[in-house]
Design an enzyme around this catalytic site. Structure first.
Site, mmCIF file in Angstrom:
data_model
loop_
_atom_site.group_PDB
_atom_site.id
_atom_site.type_symbol
_atom_site.label_atom_id
_atom_site.label_comp_id
_atom_site.label_asym_id
_atom_site.label_seq_id
_atom_site.Cartn_x
_atom_site.Cartn_y
_atom_site.Cartn_z
ATOM 1 N N GLU A 108 0.844 -1.209 0.000
ATOM 2 C CA GLU A 108 0.000 0.000 0.000
ATOM 3 C C GLU A 108 0.875 1.254 0.000
ATOM 4 O O GLU A 108 0.585 2.234 -0.686
ATOM 5 C CB GLU A 108 -0.939 -0.035 1.208
ATOM 6 C CG GLU A 108 -2.007 -1.127 1.044
ATOM 7 C CD GLU A 108 -2.813 -1.384 2.303
ATOM 8 O OE1 GLU A 108 -2.192 -1.627 3.360
ATOM 9 O OE2 GLU A 108 -4.047 -1.344 2.234
ATOM 10 N N GLU A 128 -3.286 -9.815 3.712
ATOM 11 C CA GLU A 128 -4.040 -9.558 4.940
ATOM 12 C C GLU A 128 -5.080 -10.621 5.261
ATOM 13 O O GLU A 128 -5.330 -10.917 6.427
ATOM 14 C CB GLU A 128 -4.726 -8.178 4.864
ATOM 15 C CG GLU A 128 -3.782 -6.990 4.993
ATOM 16 C CD GLU A 128 -3.188 -6.523 3.678
ATOM 17 O OE1 GLU A 128 -3.238 -7.290 2.690
ATOM 18 O OE2 GLU A 128 -2.671 -5.401 3.620
HETATM 19 C C1 3H9 Z 1 -1.102 -5.139 7.019
HETATM 20 O O1 3H9 Z 1 -0.107 -4.756 6.485
HETATM 21 C C2 3H9 Z 1 -2.370 -4.349 7.059
HETATM 22 C C3 3H9 Z 1 -2.304 -3.177 6.161
HETATM 23 O O2 3H9 Z 1 -3.329 -3.223 5.238
HETATM 24 C C4 3H9 Z 1 -2.260 -1.885 6.931
HETATM 25 C C5 3H9 Z 1 -3.497 -1.583 7.719
HETATM 26 C C6 3H9 Z 1 -3.462 -0.278 8.490
HETATM 27 N N1 3H9 Z 1 4.677 -7.424 11.783
HETATM 28 O O3 3H9 Z 1 8.328 -14.922 8.962
HETATM 29 P P1 3H9 Z 1 9.691 -14.725 9.488
HETATM 30 C C7 3H9 Z 1 8.335 -10.963 12.334
HETATM 31 S S1 3H9 Z 1 -1.152 -6.611 7.832
HETATM 32 C C8 3H9 Z 1 5.353 -7.800 12.870
HETATM 33 O O4 3H9 Z 1 10.239 -15.725 10.435
HETATM 34 P P2 3H9 Z 1 10.732 -15.024 6.835
HETATM 35 C C9 3H9 Z 1 8.077 -12.427 12.588
HETATM 36 O O5 3H9 Z 1 7.116 -12.593 13.613
HETATM 37 C C10 3H9 Z 1 0.448 -7.304 7.542
HETATM 38 N N2 3H9 Z 1 6.281 -8.780 12.878
HETATM 39 O O6 3H9 Z 1 10.759 -14.492 8.325
HETATM 40 C C11 3H9 Z 1 9.450 -12.923 12.980
HETATM 41 O O7 3H9 Z 1 9.668 -12.559 14.316
HETATM 42 P P3 3H9 Z 1 10.490 -13.508 15.303
HETATM 43 C C12 3H9 Z 1 0.565 -7.834 6.183
HETATM 44 C C13 3H9 Z 1 6.536 -9.376 11.708
HETATM 45 O O8 3H9 Z 1 11.949 -14.471 6.201
HETATM 46 C C14 3H9 Z 1 10.370 -12.083 12.108
HETATM 47 O O9 3H9 Z 1 9.612 -10.929 11.718
HETATM 48 N N3 3H9 Z 1 1.830 -8.497 6.027
HETATM 49 C C15 3H9 Z 1 5.856 -9.031 10.537
HETATM 50 O O10 3H9 Z 1 10.463 -16.475 6.808
HETATM 51 C C16 3H9 Z 1 10.826 -12.788 10.855
HETATM 52 O O11 3H9 Z 1 9.685 -13.285 10.171
HETATM 53 C C17 3H9 Z 1 1.979 -9.795 6.244
HETATM 54 O O12 3H9 Z 1 1.050 -10.509 6.544
HETATM 55 C C18 3H9 Z 1 4.896 -7.997 10.588
HETATM 56 N N4 3H9 Z 1 4.218 -7.589 9.493
HETATM 57 O O13 3H9 Z 1 9.448 -14.335 6.163
HETATM 58 C C19 3H9 Z 1 3.373 -10.342 6.068
HETATM 59 N N5 3H9 Z 1 6.303 -9.837 9.526
HETATM 60 O O14 3H9 Z 1 11.866 -13.610 14.704
HETATM 61 C C20 3H9 Z 1 3.751 -11.168 7.242
HETATM 62 C C21 3H9 Z 1 7.242 -10.630 10.077
HETATM 63 O O15 3H9 Z 1 10.430 -12.805 16.607
HETATM 64 N N6 3H9 Z 1 5.113 -11.627 7.192
HETATM 65 N N7 3H9 Z 1 7.386 -10.357 11.384
HETATM 66 O O16 3H9 Z 1 9.757 -14.825 15.312
HETATM 67 C C22 3H9 Z 1 5.542 -12.605 6.367
HETATM 68 O O17 3H9 Z 1 4.820 -13.101 5.541
HETATM 69 C C23 3H9 Z 1 6.944 -13.103 6.552
HETATM 70 O O18 3H9 Z 1 7.366 -12.732 7.835
HETATM 71 C C24 3H9 Z 1 7.958 -12.558 5.534
HETATM 72 C C25 3H9 Z 1 9.386 -12.964 5.979
HETATM 73 C C26 3H9 Z 1 7.675 -13.188 4.175
HETATM 74 C C27 3H9 Z 1 7.888 -11.065 5.434
#
Ligand code: 3H9
Length: 706
Positions: A108, A128
């Site tokens: 976004e 999301e």
């Molecule tokens: C959103 O954006 C809503 C919008 O419309 C805005 C509205 C106002 N936040 O997965 P990993 C942490 S909703 C906080 O192991 P990878 C994760 O917990 C969001 N923390 O690494 C982990 O922590 P820990 C939409 C986050 O390389 C560490 O980062 N976005 C977030 O296998 C490493 O993550 C998503 O749904 C976050 N957004 O994968 C994307 N993302 O080390 C969600 C990650 O303490 N994230 N962490 O356990 C992912 O899909 C994967 O984390 C990503 C990296 C592909 C990015």
């Protein structure tokens, strides 16, 4: 300027770097910092354009998901919309430079820039819905304007990312940059500095006609209702995208904001956020720290080329790891390889893999009839028939054939890992790796820790699970481990319900409506009713006399009705394995129940769900207290990834928390009174309910104590 945002200059181009490790989430301070940076460059006459880029491994993975929990428990609400308008209204062109991921709020943010450039390996998406919410910062409004309504609806409802290459063909990325992304983005910014900056929110050319959009939206709704049964967010996302086709941008944003808030405060979203963090939490093992050395796993062997062994060989091959696949004779091995080839061929037919990919994977699997080359492998997974004597013989052979340092894993689903390990001279190298059928499809891997399994072996298997595309969950060595141990009482109740008068279909239907991928009786037919029957016969001597045991499946097996493989079990099956009710079964069951003196009654769908699901919860609470699962969330992740439990209910333990443990406990006490000892409430459940606590709080206390 906040530490999270850094501004530097490459002559006339400002570079705004987002530096909020690990994934540059848009947590507190980040949007404010970007806003301040945009202000700063607007005042600087030397700056003609700006590049926004992420430090570290990614652009921006979205909003900070941890903030959502704070918002729903009364914390401040933060909107990104003002920042995005500020960027889009900047008189100086802003180029978003994407590497890694631009997900959710990250995409976004990128769409508010005037241009987007990306490394070819980058991915962009609106995931999301996987968190039970919808894009909340105008994603549902800008995306259809940039790539058209159909693709935008698909991305916002499916949640799957698209590659930068696809995004470039869709018009979402303006240029792919090979090599140094920042240098490429800066030079792109210079090229466009003098041009009028295009604003996504003002574009309409891809929005389509009312007629086209009505058809697209109707098709998207139908697909979401079918493919994402029970989930509310995909339908809300479609409503928001529809608003983009019918209303001006600002009004569309208002519709989106309302739907976003409704979703965010829903139980589904809370459950899915629990699952997101849970899937990461299970990798954390208190006494096996992150720094524990891991062993290289570059070559493996699988013993046993049956359904499980073959599937496991495919899992390794799919991850690019060469596999020796061993069986006892040519005919069995040929049959095993034949099944692997057939599985791959059907993946090619369904478009999942290309023929070239499959040829490469098949080349990685070498069928063998002896242990001669086992000295070369780093890990062996044994997948022979489930019997202790046979397993011990195999492990004795492996002990002789494999080099010291190799991991010796068993795919047993029920047997004692320590007893298997005792057949070797190196129990520290022995561990359980319990794959779920079909092994090449199911995400769960239960990693069973023996008394002597070394920390290096545990750490290696946990890390390997990720490489194999699995979710590894460490469990203790109790009978049937965690998942199958809980599945016993769950399926027991399903049978009891039929024996008490419920229709077979009504039992399955109630649990499918609850959200499970399949009903418990149909699942039995799929797995083969004879499997449990044989195990029950083996363990009958352990059953306490006077305790009610289900009998219906034993009777079906005695009649040779094993389920799908014999075209008859709880259901009848046609040649395409399509089920239909068995016309004789109800009468038969009534007769058996009368003989056993079980009174017949009408049973509601609510009771069916409570009996089956609370049987899971009660056993889960015992397992937790006995320490065979590290946390309640581990049980949730096992059930969602291995047993088709609906992720939007967060797993059985989270579901119980959501219902309220006092209520669950009271219902279990009722069942205890009605049905006797099998329903004795787990002491942990009783304690938590009486203290007004939840399993989630229990987990927090465990983590704090570790
Ligand atoms: C959103 O954006 C809503 C919008 O419309 C805005 C509205 C106002 N936040 O997965 P990993 C942490 S909703 C906080 O192991 P990878 C994760 O917990 C969001 N923390 O690494 C982990 O922590 P820990 C939409 C986050 O390389 C560490 O980062 N976005 C977030 O296998 C490493 O993550 C998503 O749904 C976050 N957004 O994968 C994307 N993302 O080390 C969600 C990650 O303490 N994230 N962490 O356990 C992912 O899909 C994967 O984390 C990503 C990296 C592909 C990015």
């Amino acid at each position: 300027m906040s530490d999270l945002i850094k501004v530097s200059k490459e002559n006339d181009v400002a570079v705004i770097t987002i530096d909020n490790p690990p994934v540059n989430a848009l947590g507190p301070g980040v949007p404010e910092g970007i806003g301040a940076a945009i202000d700063e460059i607007s005042r600087d006459p030397a700056v003609k354009a700006a590049v926004v880029i992420g430090a570290g491994r990614t652009f921006v993975a979205g909003a900070d998901i941890k903030e959502f929990g704070k918002m729903t428990s009364g914390g401040p609400r933060r909107s990104l919309l003002p920042l995005l308008l500020q960027i889009e209204d900047s008189a100086k062109p802003v180029v978003m430079a994407i590497h890694g991921n631009a997900f959710g709020g990250g995409l976004e943010l990128a769409m508010a820039g005037h241009y987007r450039v990306a490394s070819p390996s980058a991915q962009v998406g609106q995931p999301e819905v996987n968190l039970g919410i919808i894009p909340g910062a105008a994603g549902t409004q800008r995306l259809p304007r940039l790539i058209g309504v159909a693709k935008a609806a698909e991305m916002c409802t499916g949640g799957k990312p698209v590659s930068a290459r696809e995004a470039a063909t869709l018009g979402l990325i303006d240029r792919l940059i090979e090599g140094d992304l920042l240098a490429g983005a800066v030079s792109f910014a210079r090229e466009v500095a003098a041009k009028p900056a295009p604003k996504a929110r003002e574009r309409t050319e891809k929005l389509g006609t009312a007629e086209e959009n009505a058809a697209i939206i109707a098709a998207a709704r139908a697909a979401a209702s079918k493919k994402q049964r029970g989930l509310k967010a995909p339908l809300a996302a479609i409503d928001a995208v529809e608003a983009a086709t019918k209303s001006p941008f600002e009004e569309g944003c208002q519709v989106e904001a309302k739907l976003f808030t409704e979703c965010l405060f829903s139980d589904q979203s809370k459950a899915l956020i629990h699952v997101f963090f849970g899937e990461r939490e299970v990798a954390k093992i208190p006494d096996v720290p992150k720094e524990t050395p891991v062993l290289p796993v570059n070559r493996v062997a699988v013993v046993g080329s049956g359904t499980m062994g073959g599937g496991i060989a495919m899992v390794f091959a799919n991850a690019g790891i060469p596999v020796l696949l061993k069986d006892v004779d040519e005919a069995t091995l040929d049959a095993g390889m034949g099944k692997i080839r057939k599985n791959y061929a059907s993946s090619v037919q369904r478009g999942r893999f290309t023929q070239a990919f499959v040829d490469e994977r098949l080349n990685l699997i070498t069928p063998v009839l002896n242990y001669n080359k086992f000295s070369e492998v780093d890990m062996v997974v044994e997948a022979v028939f489930e019997g202790m004597a046979l397993k011990k013989t195999v492990f004795m052979d492996l002990d002789r054939a494999c080099r010291r340092g190799a991991i010796l894993a068993s795919n047993t689903s029920t047997l004692n890992i320590d007893e298997i390990a005792s057949a070797t001279s190196r129990p520290e190298a022995v561990i359980g790796t319990h794959f779920f059928s079909p092994a090449n499809v199911m995400r769960l891997l239960e990693i069973v820790r023996g008394k002597k399994s070394s920390k290096e072996v545990i750490a290696t298997c946990m890390q390997l699970s990720k490489k194999l595309g699995k979710i590894g969950v460490l469990v203790g060595n109790c009978r049937a481990f965690v998942g199958n141990r809980m599945f016993g009482p769950y399926r027991r109740e399903a049978q009891f319900l039929v024996e008490e008068g419920a229709d077979v279909q009504a039992v399955d239907q109630a649990l499918v409506e609850f959200g499970n991928a399949m009903g418990p009786l149909a699942t039995g037919d799929l797995a083969g009713l004879d499997v449990g029957w044989r195990i029950r016969k083996e363990y009958r001597h352990l059953e306490k006399p006077g305790i009610r045991q289900p009998f219906a499946e034993d009777r079906l097996c005695e009649m040779g009705h094993y389920g799908q493989k014999t075209v008859r079990g709880w259901y009848c099956y046609d040649e395409n394995r399509r089920p239909s009710p068995d016309p004789e079964l109800a009468t038969q069951v009534r007769k058996w129940s009368a003989e056993a003196g079980i009174p017949q009654r009408q049973i509601s769908a609510e009771e069916i769900v409570d009996r089956c699901v609370y049987a899971l919860v009660n056993e889960g609470a015992r397992i937790l207290e006995e320490g065979y699962a590290l946390r309640a969330v581990d049980i949730d992740i096992i059930y969602i990834n291995g047993y088709g439990f609906p992720a939007y209910r967060g797993g059985p333990m989270w579901h119980a928390d959501t219902v309220g443990l006092q209520k669950v406990y009271a219902r279990i006490c009722e069942f205890h009174q009605q049905h006797g000892e099998l329903w004795a409430p787990a002491p942990l459940l009783k304690r938590l309910a009486e203290a007004g606590k939840t399993f989630a709080e229990f987990d927090k206390e465990q983590v704090a104590a570790a």
